[in-house]
Design a protein around this motif. Structure first.
Motif, short mmCIF file in Angstrom:
data_model
loop_
_atom_site.label_atom_id
_atom_site.label_comp_id
_atom_site.label_asym_id
_atom_site.label_seq_id
_atom_site.Cartn_x
_atom_site.Cartn_y
_atom_site.Cartn_z
N THR A 1 21.63 -7.84 18.99
CA THR A 1 20.53 -8.47 19.70
C THR A 1 19.76 -7.36 20.39
OG1 THR A 1 19.82 -10.36 21.04
CG2 THR A 1 21.62 -9.02 21.94
N ILE A 2 18.58 -7.69 20.86
CA ILE A 2 17.71 -6.73 21.52
C ILE A 2 17.14 -7.39 22.76
CG2 ILE A 2 15.85 -7.43 19.96
CD1 ILE A 2 14.55 -4.73 20.34
N ARG A 3 17.05 -6.61 23.83
CA ARG A 3 16.55 -7.15 25.10
C ARG A 3 15.69 -6.10 25.81
NH1 ARG A 3 22.26 -9.45 27.35
NH2 ARG A 3 22.43 -11.21 25.95
N ASN A 4 14.81 -6.61 26.66
CA ASN A 4 14.10 -5.72 27.57
C ASN A 4 14.75 -5.92 28.94
OD1 ASN A 4 12.47 -4.36 29.32
ND2 ASN A 4 10.57 -5.28 28.67
N GLU A 5 15.58 -4.99 29.33
CA GLU A 5 16.30 -5.08 30.60
C GLU A 5 15.65 -4.24 31.69
OE1 GLU A 5 20.21 -3.89 29.31
OE2 GLU A 5 20.71 -5.94 28.69
N SER A 6 14.47 -3.70 31.41
CA SER A 6 13.76 -2.86 32.37
C SER A 6 12.86 -3.71 33.26
CB SER A 6 12.94 -1.80 31.64
OG SER A 6 11.79 -2.38 31.06
N ASP A 7 12.16 -3.04 34.17
CA ASP A 7 11.21 -3.71 35.06
C ASP A 7 9.78 -3.69 34.53
OD1 ASP A 7 13.24 -4.26 36.87
OD2 ASP A 7 12.94 -2.39 37.96
N ALA A 8 9.59 -3.16 33.32
CA ALA A 8 8.25 -3.05 32.74
C ALA A 8 8.23 -3.65 31.34
CB ALA A 8 7.83 -1.58 32.68
N GLY A 9 7.05 -4.02 30.87
CA GLY A 9 6.91 -4.53 29.52
C GLY A 9 7.28 -3.47 28.50
N ALA A 10 7.66 -3.92 27.30
CA ALA A 10 8.04 -2.99 26.23
C ALA A 10 7.39 -3.44 24.93
CB ALA A 10 9.56 -2.95 26.09
#
Length: 160
Positions: free
Chosen positions: A101-110
């Protein structure tokens, strides 16, 4: 030296936007224009975005991260799942059949440029998921049905 004949290039950039929840897929090359070989585009994820569960499918995938970073979880369900963070300028490839799976776990868009090969299963699922989201039918039963229809096996949540 013999030169191969140069064919007229086909412009594949349709720019069609498919929204799935908060995530977006901008179609750059679809199966109709690639003979089913590829489905490619830009994946845009806000913080917290991404598929909620591990999954696997026959098509392979290549992600070239253009902005931000994505966390990839790769490995067998209940087994040793590896977390890899891929940042702008880096590439992640996944062979077909790989649980992930893939996730954006940061505080900014990706944003990543992604290519699925062959393209038909992923294009079919992406379009069906976007249609479900547009209709407001985001029940797990509906998602399981379209996943099965397009050869995507949902494996469950990432075990932390």
């Amino acid at each position: 030296m013999d030169m191969l004949p140069v064919e007229t290039p086909v412009v594949l950039n349709s720019g069609e936007r498919l929204a799935m929840g908060t995530d977006e897929f901008v179609v750059l090359a679809d199966c109709a224009r690639t003979g089913g070989a590829l489905f490619a585009g830009l994946v845009k994820m806000p913080p917290g975005g991404g598929p909620p569960v591990m999954h696997r499918h026959d098509p392979g995938e290549v992600y070239h991260v253009l902005e931000g970073e994505f966390a990839f979880y790769v490995g067998p369900p209940g087994g040793d799942i590896r977390r890899t963070v891929v940042s702008a300028g880096e590439v992640m490839s996944l062979a077909g059949g790989t649980p992930h799976t893939i996730r954006n776990e940061s505080d900014a868009g990706a944003v990543a440029f992604v290519v699925h090969a062959p393209g038909a299963p992923m294009e079919g699922f992406t379009r069906a998921a976007a249609a479900l989201a547009e209709d407001g039918d985001t029940t797990m039963a509906a998602v399981l049905d379209i996943a099965a229809e397009h050869g995507i096996e949902l494996l469950g949540p990432v075990v932390e």
